[in-house]
Motif scaffolding. Structure first.
Motif, mmCIF file in Angstrom:
data_model
loop_
_atom_site.group_PDB
_atom_site.id
_atom_site.type_symbol
_atom_site.label_atom_id
_atom_site.label_comp_id
_atom_site.label_asym_id
_atom_site.label_seq_id
_atom_site.Cartn_x
_atom_site.Cartn_y
_atom_site.Cartn_z
ATOM 1 N N ASN A 191 0.833 -1.202 0.000
ATOM 2 C CA ASN A 191 0.000 0.000 0.000
ATOM 3 C C ASN A 191 0.870 1.255 0.000
ATOM 4 O O ASN A 191 1.888 1.323 0.691
ATOM 5 C CB ASN A 191 -0.924 0.016 1.214
ATOM 6 N N ILE A 192 0.454 2.249 -0.777
ATOM 7 C CA ILE A 192 1.202 3.494 -0.867
ATOM 8 C C ILE A 192 0.299 4.674 -0.501
ATOM 9 O O ILE A 192 -0.922 4.597 -0.617
ATOM 10 C CB ILE A 192 1.792 3.702 -2.277
ATOM 11 N N ASP A 193 0.918 5.769 -0.046
ATOM 12 C CA ASP A 193 0.145 6.942 0.346
ATOM 13 C C ASP A 193 0.225 8.017 -0.737
ATOM 14 O O ASP A 193 0.803 7.794 -1.816
ATOM 15 C CB ASP A 193 0.633 7.483 1.688
ATOM 16 N N THR A 194 -0.337 9.191 -0.453
ATOM 17 C CA THR A 194 -0.383 10.274 -1.438
ATOM 18 C C THR A 194 1.007 10.710 -1.873
ATOM 19 O O THR A 194 1.266 10.932 -3.055
ATOM 20 C CB THR A 194 -1.148 11.478 -0.859
ATOM 21 N N MET A 195 1.908 10.855 -0.916
ATOM 22 C CA MET A 195 3.271 11.273 -1.228
ATOM 23 C C MET A 195 3.930 10.302 -2.204
ATOM 24 O O MET A 195 4.556 10.711 -3.192
ATOM 25 C CB MET A 195 4.086 11.351 0.063
ATOM 26 N N GLN A 196 3.799 9.022 -1.950
ATOM 27 C CA GLN A 196 4.393 8.020 -2.835
ATOM 28 C C GLN A 196 3.702 8.000 -4.188
ATOM 29 O O GLN A 196 4.346 7.862 -5.234
ATOM 30 C CB GLN A 196 4.312 6.643 -2.178
ATOM 31 N N LEU A 197 2.386 8.153 -4.183
ATOM 32 C CA LEU A 197 1.618 8.088 -5.432
ATOM 33 C C LEU A 197 2.066 9.163 -6.416
ATOM 34 O O LEU A 197 2.288 8.873 -7.601
ATOM 35 C CB LEU A 197 0.126 8.236 -5.140
ATOM 36 N N ILE A 198 2.190 10.403 -5.965
ATOM 37 C CA ILE A 198 2.492 11.474 -6.901
ATOM 38 C C ILE A 198 3.952 11.449 -7.368
ATOM 39 O O ILE A 198 4.326 12.208 -8.269
ATOM 40 C CB ILE A 198 2.147 12.862 -6.310
ATOM 41 N N HIS A 199 4.778 10.546 -6.779
ATOM 42 C CA HIS A 199 6.148 10.353 -7.251
ATOM 43 C C HIS A 199 6.331 8.970 -7.870
ATOM 44 O O HIS A 199 7.464 8.533 -8.083
ATOM 45 C CB HIS A 199 7.144 10.546 -6.102
ATOM 46 N N TRP A 200 5.226 8.292 -8.165
ATOM 47 C CA TRP A 200 5.286 6.940 -8.728
ATOM 48 C C TRP A 200 5.498 7.018 -10.239
ATOM 49 O O TRP A 200 4.973 7.913 -10.896
ATOM 50 C CB TRP A 200 3.995 6.192 -8.419
#
Length: 469
Positions: A191-200
């Motif tokens: 599972n990833i959070d918002t911070m990780q998502l926008i740098h994915w």
């Protein structure tokens, strides 16, 4: 090795023509000059390669003999001549690989038509130019698997059309002269959070309000090629700022300081938090805005950013790699131990774009504030929440640039990554060779400080082989 040339049938024939593909191959192996005219080539196509020229488009049928000669000349297997003359390579097997290569290439052209033949001829002409001018850089600007490999490793490129999950789990094996494409088990999703998502990788976020609109896109650069794992990976040092472009040349541009944008975001977030009835996750909005400001700071163009402008930069200033080694206990070879690996060089890049900013500072207040935001604050003070919600509520769109998919919900785009892309494999720092997860790097803006002593890539490959049954 001598070359095969097409010769017009009206010209005098000075040598006896080879009437068979195998005889022609034998002559070329023996480094003899082979003269082939059109009728002999057509005979090869019909009798030996079983191509019915009579049912093909006329233009295609006329150019196929030329393509046959081209493929005979450019067959990658000629590079193994030393093995043949040293007795390590069987002539029958070598010829069969040659024939299979010709058949596959010609059938591909027939399937795709005359236009594909013209494109192939253009590419071959370009390859000839590249051979004469070997100084060249190779980068990828498109789908994940269509990059040209450095010519020191392979004289050909491979294009694979596949789902994104396969891109993350594809590996290559070797079996004598063949390259075998394999698909190893997909990694479990974390599972990833918002911070990780926008740098994915491949994720794009668009943010819009009446006064502020920006976009940030993860446009990582991938260079992929098949390589022997005992050969060190090389890469061209990338520029930190890749490009700066005007989004719409017909519109003007205004430049703003990072400090002014920070003040605006701070004031905006303060108002957003005070609106209790708005259906917005304030924490996630804050993360997106703060990461956009962090982009401007990291770009470091005098701590300013112009509207109607996009900048592509190497986020984190690091380069990473993957080198997937194939290990098969059942495979034995009499030749040298040169295991095939699937190599990737990954340059994390972000395109951040300030589409417009219309914030105007209110000079009638002692503190730094903005006219439009003050109007909204006055609406809230008078309990006119409806008038405040529409201009303050942001429109956020998440995109997957690989799949060309647009979604308005963060949960939906994460579900898409989980189900379609699967988890990205770990990457290795190209300097210290430390293995790092994409989850970790995406949470720290792809910044990595080398803290361990460098180890060789060969040692790392031996520690984490991929075993296929």
């Amino acid at each position: 090795m001598s070359s095969a040339n097409v010769k017009d049938q009206n010209q005098p024939r000075k040598e006896m023509k080879s009437t068979g593909l195998k005889k022609c191959f034998t002559a070329l192996v023996d480094r003899k000059q082979v003269n082939l005219d059109i009728d002999v080539l057509n005979l090869m196509l019909k009798k030996e390669l079983l191509i019915n020229l009579d049912v093909l488009d006329k233009n295609l049928a006329e150019v196929l003999p030329v393509m046959l000669v081209m493929y005979m000349k450019t067959w990658p297997g000629w590079q193994r001549s030393k093995e043949y003359f040293s007795g390590k390579l069987n002539f029958k097997d070598w010829y069969e690989k040659f024939r299979q290569y010709i058949v596959v290439r010609l059938n591909y052209l027939i399937k795709n038509g005359y236009a594909s033949v013209i494109e192939e001829m253009k590419r071959e002409k370009k390859r000839d130019v590249d051979r004469l001018n070997p100084i060249k850089t190779y980068t990828e600007h498109g789908s994940q698997t269509d990059a040209l490999a450095p010519k020191s490793f392979a004289p050909f490129s491979i294009c694979i059309n596949c789902p994104p999950s396969v891109v993350n789990s594809v590996v290559f094996g070797d079996s004598e002269d063949d390259i075998i494409l394999r698909h190893h088990p997909e990694l479990l999703w974390t599972n990833i959070d918002t911070m990780q998502l926008i740098h994915w990788p491949f994720i794009e976020v668009e943010f819009f309000t009446p006064e502020l609109s920006f976009k940030r896109r993860n446009c990582f650069e991938y260079t992929r090629y098949i390589n022997f794992t005992n050969i060190p990976l090389t890469y061209d040092k990338c520029e930190y700022i890749d490009q700066i472009e005007i989004i719409d040349p017909s519109n003007g541009r205004n430049c703003y300081t990072l400090n002014m944008l920070r003040c605006y975001v701070k004031e905006y977030m303060s108002i957003l938090k005070s609106v209790k009835d708005i259906d917005v996750d304030v924490l996630k909005v804050g993360i997106i805005l703060n990461q956009f400001l962090a982009d401007i700071e990291e770009i470091n163009m005098n701590n300013t950013m112009a509207t109607n402008t996009s900048v592509v930069f190497n986020i984190g200033r690091s380069v990473f790699l993957r080198n997937k080694k194939i290990s098969r206990a059942s495979y034995t070879t009499k030749g040298p131990n040169n295991p095939v690996g699937y190599s990737e060089i990954i340059v994390p890049k972000v395109e951040t774009s300030l589409i417009f900013f219309k914030g105007v500072q209110d000079l009638n207040t002692p503190e730094v504030s903005f006219s439009y935001l003050n109007i909204i604050k006055n609406c809230l003070k008078s309990n006119d929440v409806k008038s405040a919600i529409n201009p303050i509520k942001p429109l956020i769109i998440y995109k997957c640039s690989f799949c060309q998919l647009n979604l308005k919900e963060e949960a939906a785009i994460i579900k898409h990554l989980q189900e379609v892309h699967k988890m990205d494999p770990n990457v290795i720092c190209i300097k210290c060779k430390k293995s790092l997860s994409v989850c970790l790097l995406s949470s720290v803006r792809w910044k990595h400080i080398c803290t361990t002593n460098p180890i060789s890539l060969q040692q790392h490959s031996k520690q984490v082989p991929i075993t296929l049954k």
